[in-house]
Design a protein around this motif. Structure first.
Motif, short mmCIF file in Angstrom:
data_model
loop_
_atom_site.label_atom_id
_atom_site.label_comp_id
_atom_site.label_asym_id
_atom_site.label_seq_id
_atom_site.Cartn_x
_atom_site.Cartn_y
_atom_site.Cartn_z
N TYR A 1 3.35 7.94 2.03
CA TYR A 1 3.63 9.37 1.49
C TYR A 1 5.00 9.22 0.76
O TYR A 1 5.61 8.28 0.98
CB TYR A 1 3.63 10.46 2.57
N VAL B 1 0.95 -1.15 0.03
CA VAL B 1 -0.03 0.07 0.07
C VAL B 1 0.97 1.38 0.09
O VAL B 1 1.93 1.19 1.01
CB VAL B 1 -0.82 -0.01 1.20
N VAL C 1 2.53 0.84 -7.17
CA VAL C 1 1.18 0.96 -7.74
C VAL C 1 0.39 1.79 -6.77
O VAL C 1 0.56 1.49 -5.53
CB VAL C 1 0.36 -0.38 -7.84
N GLN C 2 -0.05 2.95 -7.31
CA GLN C 2 -0.71 4.04 -6.34
C GLN C 2 -2.21 3.73 -6.22
O GLN C 2 -2.72 4.64 -5.19
CB GLN C 2 -0.30 5.49 -6.94
N GLN C 3 -2.69 2.91 -6.77
CA GLN C 3 -4.35 2.84 -6.48
C GLN C 3 -4.66 1.48 -6.62
O GLN C 3 -3.74 0.53 -6.99
CB GLN C 3 -5.08 3.69 -7.53
N MET C 4 -5.74 1.01 -6.06
CA MET C 4 -6.38 -0.31 -5.93
C MET C 4 -6.63 -0.73 -7.53
O MET C 4 -7.05 0.11 -8.03
CB MET C 4 -7.60 -0.37 -5.17
N TYR D 1 -3.94 -2.92 -5.38
CA TYR D 1 -2.65 -2.98 -4.92
C TYR D 1 -2.04 -4.21 -5.18
O TYR D 1 -2.66 -5.38 -5.46
CB TYR D 1 -2.38 -2.67 -3.48
#
Length: 204
Positions: free
Chosen positions: A54, A51, A71-74, A76
């Motif tokens: 920052y 996940v 990977v920055q978004q679901m 994941y």
């Protein structure tokens, strides 16, 4: 220095005695990156999923690239999948980074087994000494990663256990990936041997 750089230095110092498979080392380096990113709170783990956290200011270029590759978004990405993706060619990238930073020098008539075709040696630098001290102290994360990559099996029993659950998850994923890679090598070798036998039978 970072854990991946320390791991590479340890591997190179061990290379005259014991060779390391590039693929194994690359997977272990990717695991080392993930562990450093956990420490920097650039990522967290939800079970086995990475996940994003920052984006801290990371002074190490390769570690910053690792953070950017998350990977920055679901949905994941599982740790194991990230290791395979990030690890591709990673040992060569870290070797180039050490050379660019003046940690390596090219030298004739000496060949490191790790590098196969490149004649480079480590320079005696503070970074090398720090990595050596970390290795000598049986620091658990470095010891576990090095053992997974095929180094220091004789020291593994003496190293303290990794107590952080997320770090232990990453190390377990590294071990699984390296075992999978070893199994694939065995399958490839077996197919090659079978093909050679078939060729002999056919008179080639």
């Amino acid at each position: 220095m970072t854990t991946p750089r320390d791991l590479l230095i340890v591997a190179m110092d061990a290379a005259p005695v014991r060779s390391v498979e590039r693929g194994d080392l690359s997977l272990a380096l990717a695991g080392a990156e993930a562990i450093d990113l956990l420490e920097a709170q650039a990522i967290a783990l939800d079970g086995e999923l990475i996940v994003p956290g920052y984006r801290p200011a990371l002074t190490d270029r390769l570690l910053d690239e690792a953070a950017a590759s998350v990977v920055q978004q679901m949905p994941y990405e599982p740790v194991g999948e990230w290791l395979w993706r990030r690890g591709r060619g990673l040992s060569a990238a870290y070797l180039a980074g050490l050379e660019a930073d003046g940690q390596l020098t090219r030298q004739r008539r000496r060949r490191w087994l790790l590098l196969r075709t490149s004649e480079v040696v480590l320079v005696d630098t503070p970074a090398r000494r720090e990595a050596a001290n970390r290795w000598a102290s049986d620091e658990p994360v470095l010891a576990a990663l090095a053992t997974a990559a095929g180094l220091g099996e004789d020291r593994a029993a003496d190293a303290p256990d990794v107590t952080d659950e997320a770090v232990a998850t990453v190390i377990g994923a590294v071990e699984d990936a390296i075992q999978e890679l070893a199994a694939e090598r065995q399958r490839r070798d077996r197919r090659r041997d079978e093909a050679a036998v078939d060729n002999v039978r056919r008179g080639y």
